[in-house]
Design a protein around this motif. Structure first.
Motif, PDB file in Angstrom:
ATOM      1  N   THR A  53       3.092 -11.979  -9.190  1.00  0.00           N
ATOM      2  CA  THR A  53       2.526 -13.269  -9.570  1.00  0.00           C
ATOM      3  C   THR A  53       1.814 -13.860  -8.357  1.00  0.00           C
ATOM      4  O   THR A  53       2.353 -13.836  -7.252  1.00  0.00           O
ATOM      5  CB  THR A  53       3.632 -14.237 -10.034  1.00  0.00           C
ATOM      6  N   VAL A  54       0.617 -14.347  -8.558  1.00  0.00           N
ATOM      7  CA  VAL A  54      -0.156 -14.882  -7.436  1.00  0.00           C
ATOM      8  C   VAL A  54      -0.601 -16.308  -7.735  1.00  0.00           C
ATOM      9  O   VAL A  54      -0.770 -16.703  -8.893  1.00  0.00           O
ATOM     10  CB  VAL A  54      -1.399 -14.018  -7.134  1.00  0.00           C
ATOM     11  N   THR A  55      -0.786 -17.062  -6.672  1.00  0.00           N
ATOM     12  CA  THR A  55      -1.302 -18.423  -6.796  1.00  0.00           C
ATOM     13  C   THR A  55      -2.456 -18.587  -5.822  1.00  0.00           C
ATOM     14  O   THR A  55      -2.306 -18.321  -4.624  1.00  0.00           O
ATOM     15  CB  THR A  55      -0.211 -19.457  -6.471  1.00  0.00           C
ATOM     16  N   TYR A  56      -3.602 -18.990  -6.334  1.00  0.00           N
ATOM     17  CA  TYR A  56      -4.758 -19.211  -5.466  1.00  0.00           C
ATOM     18  C   TYR A  56      -4.659 -20.589  -4.817  1.00  0.00           C
ATOM     19  O   TYR A  56      -4.172 -21.543  -5.424  1.00  0.00           O
ATOM     20  CB  TYR A  56      -6.041 -19.100  -6.277  1.00  0.00           C
ATOM     21  N   PRO A  57      -5.133 -20.716  -3.585  1.00  0.00           N
ATOM     22  CA  PRO A  57      -5.033 -21.997  -2.876  1.00  0.00           C
ATOM     23  C   PRO A  57      -5.989 -23.041  -3.439  1.00  0.00           C
ATOM     24  O   PRO A  57      -6.926 -22.725  -4.176  1.00  0.00           O
ATOM     25  CB  PRO A  57      -5.416 -21.620  -1.439  1.00  0.00           C
TER      26      PRO A  57
ATOM     27  N   ASP B 177      -6.840  -9.416  -0.317  1.00  0.00           N
ATOM     28  CA  ASP B 177      -5.411  -9.498  -0.018  1.00  0.00           C
ATOM     29  C   ASP B 177      -4.573  -9.456  -1.296  1.00  0.00           C
ATOM     30  O   ASP B 177      -3.466  -8.903  -1.294  1.00  0.00           O
ATOM     31  CB  ASP B 177      -5.121 -10.770   0.773  1.00  0.00           C
ATOM     32  N   GLU B 178      -5.109 -10.016  -2.367  1.00  0.00           N
ATOM     33  CA  GLU B 178      -4.402  -9.926  -3.643  1.00  0.00           C
ATOM     34  C   GLU B 178      -4.293  -8.470  -4.085  1.00  0.00           C
ATOM     35  O   GLU B 178      -3.244  -8.027  -4.570  1.00  0.00           O
ATOM     36  CB  GLU B 178      -5.135 -10.746  -4.701  1.00  0.00           C
ATOM     37  N   ALA B 179      -5.356  -7.710  -3.899  1.00  0.00           N
ATOM     38  CA  ALA B 179      -5.362  -6.305  -4.304  1.00  0.00           C
ATOM     39  C   ALA B 179      -4.316  -5.494  -3.556  1.00  0.00           C
ATOM     40  O   ALA B 179      -3.775  -4.509  -4.085  1.00  0.00           O
ATOM     41  CB  ALA B 179      -6.747  -5.712  -4.084  1.00  0.00           C
ATOM     42  N   MET B 180      -3.997  -5.886  -2.333  1.00  0.00           N
ATOM     43  CA  MET B 180      -3.042  -5.127  -1.531  1.00  0.00           C
ATOM     44  C   MET B 180      -1.647  -5.137  -2.132  1.00  0.00           C
ATOM     45  O   MET B 180      -0.835  -4.252  -1.841  1.00  0.00           O
ATOM     46  CB  MET B 180      -3.002  -5.677  -0.097  1.00  0.00           C
ATOM     47  N   GLY B 181      -1.352  -6.102  -2.977  1.00  0.00           N
ATOM     48  CA  GLY B 181      -0.017  -6.206  -3.530  1.00  0.00           C
ATOM     49  C   GLY B 181       0.181  -5.512  -4.853  1.00  0.00           C
ATOM     50  O   GLY B 181       1.252  -5.621  -5.459  1.00  0.00           O
TER      51      GLY B 181
ATOM     52  N   PRO C 115       0.375  -2.366  -7.799  1.00  0.00           N
ATOM     53  CA  PRO C 115       0.921  -1.010  -7.903  1.00  0.00           C
ATOM     54  C   PRO C 115      -0.115   0.038  -8.299  1.00  0.00           C
ATOM     55  O   PRO C 115       0.235   1.193  -8.523  1.00  0.00           O
ATOM     56  CB  PRO C 115       1.993  -1.156  -8.979  1.00  0.00           C
ATOM     57  N   ILE C 116      -1.385  -0.361  -8.446  1.00  0.00           N
ATOM     58  CA  ILE C 116      -2.473   0.592  -8.645  1.00  0.00           C
ATOM     59  C   ILE C 116      -3.460   0.429  -7.496  1.00  0.00           C
ATOM     60  O   ILE C 116      -3.331  -0.483  -6.670  1.00  0.00           O
ATOM     61  CB  ILE C 116      -3.178   0.408 -10.007  1.00  0.00           C
ATOM     62  N   ASN C 117      -4.450   1.308  -7.437  1.00  0.00           N
ATOM     63  CA  ASN C 117      -5.381   1.331  -6.309  1.00  0.00           C
ATOM     64  C   ASN C 117      -6.582   0.438  -6.588  1.00  0.00           C
ATOM     65  O   ASN C 117      -7.289   0.636  -7.582  1.00  0.00           O
ATOM     66  CB  ASN C 117      -5.868   2.755  -6.059  1.00  0.00           C
ATOM     67  N   VAL C 118      -6.811  -0.515  -5.716  1.00  0.00           N
ATOM     68  CA  VAL C 118      -8.002  -1.360  -5.808  1.00  0.00           C
ATOM     69  C   VAL C 118      -8.681  -1.357  -4.442  1.00  0.00           C
ATOM     70  O   VAL C 118      -8.156  -1.913  -3.485  1.00  0.00           O
ATOM     71  CB  VAL C 118      -7.653  -2.802  -6.230  1.00  0.00           C
ATOM     72  N   TRP C 119      -9.820  -0.665  -4.375  1.00  0.00           N
ATOM     73  CA  TRP C 119     -10.620  -0.692  -3.157  1.00  0.00           C
ATOM     74  C   TRP C 119     -11.732  -1.726  -3.320  1.00  0.00           C
ATOM     75  O   TRP C 119     -12.210  -1.980  -4.432  1.00  0.00           O
ATOM     76  CB  TRP C 119     -11.214   0.681  -2.864  1.00  0.00           C
ATOM     77  N   VAL C 120     -12.143  -2.308  -2.215  1.00  0.00           N
ATOM     78  CA  VAL C 120     -13.078  -3.438  -2.248  1.00  0.00           C
ATOM     79  C   VAL C 120     -14.366  -3.059  -1.530  1.00  0.00           C
ATOM     80  O   VAL C 120     -14.340  -2.537  -0.410  1.00  0.00           O
ATOM     81  CB  VAL C 120     -12.455  -4.684  -1.594  1.00  0.00           C
ATOM     82  N   GLN C 121     -15.484  -3.319  -2.188  1.00  0.00           N
ATOM     83  CA  GLN C 121     -16.796  -3.173  -1.560  1.00  0.00           C
ATOM     84  C   GLN C 121     -17.223  -4.533  -1.026  1.00  0.00           C
ATOM     85  O   GLN C 121     -17.224  -5.528  -1.760  1.00  0.00           O
ATOM     86  CB  GLN C 121     -17.813  -2.651  -2.575  1.00  0.00           C
ATOM     87  N   MET C 122     -17.570  -4.583   0.228  1.00  0.00           N
ATOM     88  CA  MET C 122     -17.978  -5.846   0.839  1.00  0.00           C
ATOM     89  C   MET C 122     -19.314  -6.291   0.255  1.00  0.00           C
ATOM     90  O   MET C 122     -20.303  -5.542   0.295  1.00  0.00           O
ATOM     91  CB  MET C 122     -18.111  -5.662   2.345  1.00  0.00           C
ATOM     92  N   PRO C 123     -19.381  -7.495  -0.322  1.00  0.00           N
ATOM     93  CA  PRO C 123     -20.651  -7.964  -0.893  1.00  0.00           C
ATOM     94  C   PRO C 123     -21.783  -7.924   0.134  1.00  0.00           C
ATOM     95  O   PRO C 123     -21.600  -8.268   1.302  1.00  0.00           O
ATOM     96  CB  PRO C 123     -20.326  -9.398  -1.325  1.00  0.00           C
TER      97      PRO C 123
ATOM     98  N   LEU D  22       0.835  -1.190   0.000  1.00  0.00           N
ATOM     99  CA  LEU D  22       0.000   0.000   0.000  1.00  0.00           C
ATOM    100  C   LEU D  22       0.877   1.250   0.000  1.00  0.00           C
ATOM    101  O   LEU D  22       1.975   1.262   0.557  1.00  0.00           O
ATOM    102  CB  LEU D  22      -0.906  -0.007   1.234  1.00  0.00           C
ATOM    103  N   PRO D  23       0.402   2.331  -0.625  1.00  0.00           N
ATOM    104  CA  PRO D  23       1.204   3.566  -0.666  1.00  0.00           C
ATOM    105  C   PRO D  23       1.292   4.208   0.720  1.00  0.00           C
ATOM    106  O   PRO D  23       0.459   3.971   1.588  1.00  0.00           O
ATOM    107  CB  PRO D  23       0.412   4.451  -1.631  1.00  0.00           C
ATOM    108  N   LYS D  24       2.329   5.021   0.897  1.00  0.00           N
ATOM    109  CA  LYS D  24       2.460   5.742   2.157  1.00  0.00           C
ATOM    110  C   LYS D  24       1.347   6.766   2.289  1.00  0.00           C
ATOM    111  O   LYS D  24       0.932   7.395   1.321  1.00  0.00           O
ATOM    112  CB  LYS D  24       3.824   6.432   2.225  1.00  0.00           C
TER     113      LYS D  24
END
Length: 607
Positions: free
Chosen positions: A385-389, A140-144, A146-154, A10-12
């Protein structure tokens, strides 16, 4: 979820870097990046200001003015804008990543070269399959990135309790818990509009938990009735709505203090009609927001993302700067983030685009958090790079392979013809029509009518292997040969939708998706024509966006070869089970009349 490469993080926060920003502006500290000689699209004043320099430090704008030469030092990178326009990074105010058939990371990789630097995502698709754990994976994927991704809780999982059975459920305790997560910006679209209008305690408790956290409640009022139900819904607290399709819808929402979100997705073309509220009726544009809602990978790769929406809005008569405001500042203000994003102004995150033409909006350079991240349509900084469980895979659970007989619809004893309710697809819109058609009977079974463009639809339960199959009829796809299309993307409960003119092909298509663990497949005359594997929750691919886009192009081509002429027919296919948008839908429990929010019979006169 694990990462194979370093995360951007996340940015400072502003307070952490404010002393340095002040020193840069005053000339006591060198900037990291300076852009010189640009034309500043100022979304606060509505001006285009020539001869503007921008100084950036620690990922934020430090100075925007006529001369930043005093901020340049030996280590400062200098970019000559050469008179190009300086536009704030674009924001998508409402969207579902899963509709791209991509992971969050891959979606970001696809849209960043198109100038999107902020996204407000509602992961209610994965929530319907995996519940709160699925939402956390995407958060948690969005946190990594380099752009901004905010999440709306379903908010509505399932979207309409009693009319469908999702793979998971979310309630007010889950909503309250998620409000403490770093990237949660509010509550996702409140689709149960009858529940809100009726004062449902469950729905109001979710809204209350969101408002107690000081966050934004997303709306979804899919009815055309702007009378008492609409007023009751607005009184319930939703702050925006993207389900309008008419000019009067946009005007009604804005007059009631909501933000009207105008969407242009892969199949939803709702901007043109509603933007007339501004261009023809003179309604103040400050409470209008542009968004995409649902865009699949082929649209993203071939046509663009928010840049496509802005260009379209301008082509429909909106002033270019106003269109930019609707895709930047208006969105930021709606979510209370205008001190962070949505403009080129001191203290904000340094997200901007360099373009040579405001109306055509070619995205020539993209800067996110002060770093050049894309140029000439290509990323210059790779995504993690991400890997889903394993828990996010193998989610297609069916009791057994299906046969053609599973799609039989029995006729009343002795009937030669029957009258049936038929779902009518409306091109480029999410709503459907409630049609009635006479259909033939043979061997005690109701048949289809290919000449009248009536084929079968089935929703196959795929979360708990119950063996439940609901059958009905649909019109509008135009299939002319023996064929079937099956998908485990079936908004919102995401069972399996199968549409076909031939029951044997319907069974083959369903069984193929059972075999591969989810996706979309086309069969014709016993042969597989196209397949998109969606291993993650039956919704998202593990492949790159370009690969998925190529597969979607093949899917579209093969659906056309089967006779379908609809624009983005697959997107219409995937929404046929969305039991919160009128008029008729098919869920795992049967045919649903969404105007009454009640199950109804496929055959008329058999109630």
């Amino acid at each position: 979820m694990s990462t194979m490469t370093a995360q951007a993080g996340l940015p400072k926060a502003w307070h952490e870097v404010a002393p340095q920003l002040i020193d840069v502006a005053a000339g006591r500290l060198n900037a990291d990046l300076v852009i010189r000689n640009g034309r500043w699209v100022n979304v606060y004043s509505g001006e285009i200001i020539p001869g503007t320099d921008i100084a950036i430090h620690s990922g934020r704008f430090a100075l925007v003015g006529p001369d930043a030469s005093h901020t340049i030092g030996p280590s400062t990178r200098v970019v000559d804008a050469a008179g190009r326009l300086l536009v704030p990074g674009l924001c998508d105010g409402h969207m579902h990543v899963e509709s791209g058939m991509l992971t969050v990371t891959e979606f970001a990789r696809a849209v960043t070269p198109h100038g999107t630097t902020s996204m407000f995502v509602d992961p209610h698709e994965i929530a319907n399959v995996l519940g709160l754990a699925g939402v956390r994976l995407m958060h948690d994927e969005a946190m990594g990135l380099p752009i901004n991704v905010w999440v709306q809780m379903p908010s509505c999982v399932p979207s309409a309790p009693g009319l469908e059975n999702a793979g998971a459920a979310i309630d007010h305790t889950d909503v309250a818990e998620a409000m403490h997560w770093p990237l949660i910006i509010g509550l996702g679209e409140m689709m149960n509009y009858p529940g809100v209008a009726a004062g449902s305690a469950a729905m109001l408790s979710e809204i209350a938990a969101t408002q107690a956290a000081g966050k934004t409640v997303g709306g979804h009022y899919a009815s055309r009735d702007l009378g008492l139900p609409f007023h009751a819904y607005v009184a319930g607290g939703p702050a925006d709505d993207h389900e309008g399709t008419r000019m009067e819808d946009a005007i009604a929402r804005v007059r009631q203090g909501m933000r009207a979100m105008l969407r242009l997705g892969s199949a939803w073309y709702d901007v043109a009609a509603q933007v007339k509220a501004v261009t023809e009726k003179g309604i103040d544009a400050r409470n209008f927001i542009l968004c995409t809602d649902d865009s699949h990978a082929l649209t993203l790769i071939r046509d663009g993302h928010m840049d496509r929406v802005v260009r379209h809005a301008i082509a429909e008569g909106l002033a270019p700067v106003t269109a930019i405001q609707m895709a930047t500042l208006n969105t930021a203000q709606h979510f209370g983030l205008d001190r962070e994003i949505g403009s080129i102004a001191p203290g904000r995150m340094a997200d901007l685009i360099l373009t040579s033409d405001l109306a055509q909006l070619p995205i020539e350079t993209v800067i996110a958090r002060g770093r050049i991240i894309a140029e000439a349509g290509r990323l210059t900084q790779e995504m993690p790079t991400v890997t889903y469980p394993a828990s996010a895979r193998d989610t297609v659970r069916m009791a057994r392979p299906l046969t053609a007989a599973d799609f039989d619809i029995a006729a009343p004893s002795g009937a030669a013809r029957v009258r049936a309710r038929v779902i009518g697809v409306i091109e480029n819109q999410a709503p459907t029509r409630a049609l009635e058609c006479e259909l033939p009977v043979a061997g005690g079974l109701v048949g289809m009518d290919r000449a009248a463009d009536v084929c079968q639809i089935a929703v196959v339960e795929r979360h708990r292997a119950t063996g439940a199959i609901a059958n009905g009829f649909v019109s509008g796809f135009g299939y002319t040969i023996d064929c079937a299309v099956a998908s485990t993307v079936a908004h919102d409960s995401h069972h399996m939708i199968v549409v076909g003119t031939n029951k044997d092909d319907m069974a083959r298509a369903a069984n193929r998706l059972r075999e591969v663990g989810g996706g979309i497949v086309v069969y014709a005359s016993g042969q597989e024509l196209a397949l998109i594997e969606l291993a993650i929750a039956g919704l998202m691919s593990t492949e790159r966006a370009e690969v998925v886009a190529d597969k979607i192009a093949r899917l579209v081509e093969d659906m056309r070869a089967c006779g379908c002429t609809l624009n983005n027919a697959y997107m219409q296919h995937s929404l046929l089970a969305l039991v919160v948008i009128p008029e008729l839908r098919m869920s795992d429990i049967g045919l649903v009349d969404v105007t009454r929010f009640a199950k109804t019979d496929v055959l008329i006169g058999t109630e």
